[in-house]
Design an enzyme around this catalytic site. Structure first.
Site, short mmCIF file in Angstrom:
data_model
loop_
_atom_site.label_atom_id
_atom_site.label_comp_id
_atom_site.label_asym_id
_atom_site.label_seq_id
_atom_site.Cartn_x
_atom_site.Cartn_y
_atom_site.Cartn_z
CB CYS A 1 -0.93 0.01 1.21
SG CYS A 1 -2.02 1.44 1.16
N GLY A 2 0.84 1.98 -1.10
CA GLY A 2 1.66 3.18 -1.21
C GLY A 2 1.13 4.33 -0.38
CG ASP B 1 -6.84 4.30 -3.04
OD1 ASP B 1 -6.87 5.34 -2.38
OD2 ASP B 1 -5.87 3.53 -3.06
N GLY C 1 -0.80 4.07 -4.44
CA GLY C 1 0.65 3.97 -4.60
C GLY C 1 1.12 2.67 -5.22
#
Length: 394
Positions: free
Chosen positions: A102-103, A294, A299
């Site tokens: 998860c960025g 999102d 990311g």
């Protein structure tokens, strides 16, 4: 309230969290009260799924969270912290399970880990070095897909993060797995906008710590320009497409990781706006886990999209690209930047496309602090629920 009444079992201890957002996408960072886990990080993830999934539901879903909540559980000890390669580990939580990368949460974690000096929360905080000339610090973060090198802007003495400048991270090795893949959608999986049109659509698959299927809005039968008023219809279309892909063995090869079975699942359908945009910028809408949307540009998907563009010959080493979500495209927060910084010499024999390291960049901000408790008598207390799944008993 007598908080002691909530201390029924070790997993009913109050759980304390830091709340942050990255381009509007929440990260609920769990730093205290989560049960102990053992083994490698992937083994800890498996144990969490097996024994403590009710805690994920408790923190992510209603009444304490919501359908689109996202979480991160700090793991003080993993195989990479023991070897000295990482300062700390993390597990990621969604409305449906545990993601591998998860960025947006990594960007938020970068700031939080620099700002905390509580060694109970971050035992290796004092091992983090800062560069006084660049005014940055490097945190090595172990996530389920591998090691992320997170560069955090800091103040003069490195004691706190600088919220005015973006955090960046170097991705795990990222790569395309399928370019211009033809999918013939059978009638039982067709959505309204596809009916009466060509049932053959073309998609791309790529990995950036998790596997993404990239598809343009027009391939799905929608106008080229992504708009908020089409989100509900896109939700239905992407859910059907994901269900069909997951039910079709011939497509499994596009989301199987050559290095580890636990990483081999289709995480998301990313819908790409294919209108003419200014060079260096594009918009996408990411549906992930159980159709979470999102708010950020995503990311992990930025790493996957950059790797895909590089494999197609549409991006060069060192070429930065701006990735917008519908939130940032409407002016609420900055986009993410994605840049190929390195083509790796190794290749997976099964993958015909290059492995690359991508630098992702974005900004995150604090939104609050929370402690969640469970009353023994509360019928909803031990987990959580999804409102749209509630149906009257018959």
């Amino acid at each position: 309230m007598d908080i002691a009444r909530c201390l029924v079992t070790p997993e009913h201890r109050p759980i304390s969290c830091i709340e942050m957002q990255t381009t509007g996408e929440p990260t609920r960072i769990v730093f205290e009260g989560y049960p102990e886990l053992s083994g490698t990080l992937l083994e800890q993830r498996a144990e969490a799924k097996r024994k403590y999934d009710h805690i994920r539901r408790r923190l992510m879903l209603e009444p304490r969270g919501h359908f689109d909540m996202y979480g991160a559980v700090l793991r003080k000890e993993t195989e990479l912290t023991k070897s000295g390669e990482a300062h700390i580990g993390v597990m990621f939580m969604t409305n449906d399970g545990y993601s591998t990368m998860c960025g947006h949460a990594t960007i938020a974690l970068g700031r939080f880990l620099l700002d905390t000096h509580d060694l109970n929360t971050f035992p290796r905080r004092n091992e983090v070095k800062h560069d006084p000339m660049a005014k940055t610090a490097l945190v090595n973060l172990h996530c389920p897909s591998g090691l992320l090198k997170v560069t955090v802007p800091v103040n003069d003495d490195g004691s706190a993060s600088d919220p005015s400048r973006p955090v960046s991270f170097l991705s795990v090795p990222s790569f395309a797995t399928g370019i211009d893949v033809t999918i013939l959608v059978p009638p039982e999986y067709q959505w309204t906008e596809l009916q009466g049109k060509s049932k053959e659509i073309h998609v791309d698959f790529s990995y950036g710590g998790a596997f993404y299927c990239m598809v343009s809005a027009t391939e799905l039968g929608f106008p080229a320009r992504l708009e908020n008023d089409k989100v509900d219809q896109l939700d239905k279309a992407t859910a059907l497409l994901k269900k069909y892909i997951n039910s079709t063995p011939d497509l499994y090869k596009y989301f199987r990781h050559p290095g580890h079975d636990d990483l081999g699942f289709l995480y998301s359908i990313m819908v790409v706006d294919d209108t003419a945009k200014a060079r260096g910028s594009e918009v996408g809408l990411c549906f992930f886990a159980n159709q979470q949307i999102d708010r950020s540009p995503t990311g992990g998907a930025v790493a996957a999209r950059v790797a895909l563009a590089y494999a197609k010959g549409n991006r060069q080493l060192g070429e930065a690209w701006a990735y917008h979500s519908l939130v940032s495209a409407s002016g609420h927060g900055p986009p993410f930047l994605g840049t190929v910084v390195e083509e790796l010499p190794e290749r997976y024999p099964e993958i015909p496309y290059p492995l690359v390291r991508v630098m992702g960049e974005g900004q995150a901000f604090y939104t609050g602090f929370s402690t969640f408790a469970v009353e023994e008598e509360d019928p909803l207390g031990d987990g959580g629920f999804v409102f749209k799944d509630c149906k009257p008993a018959r």
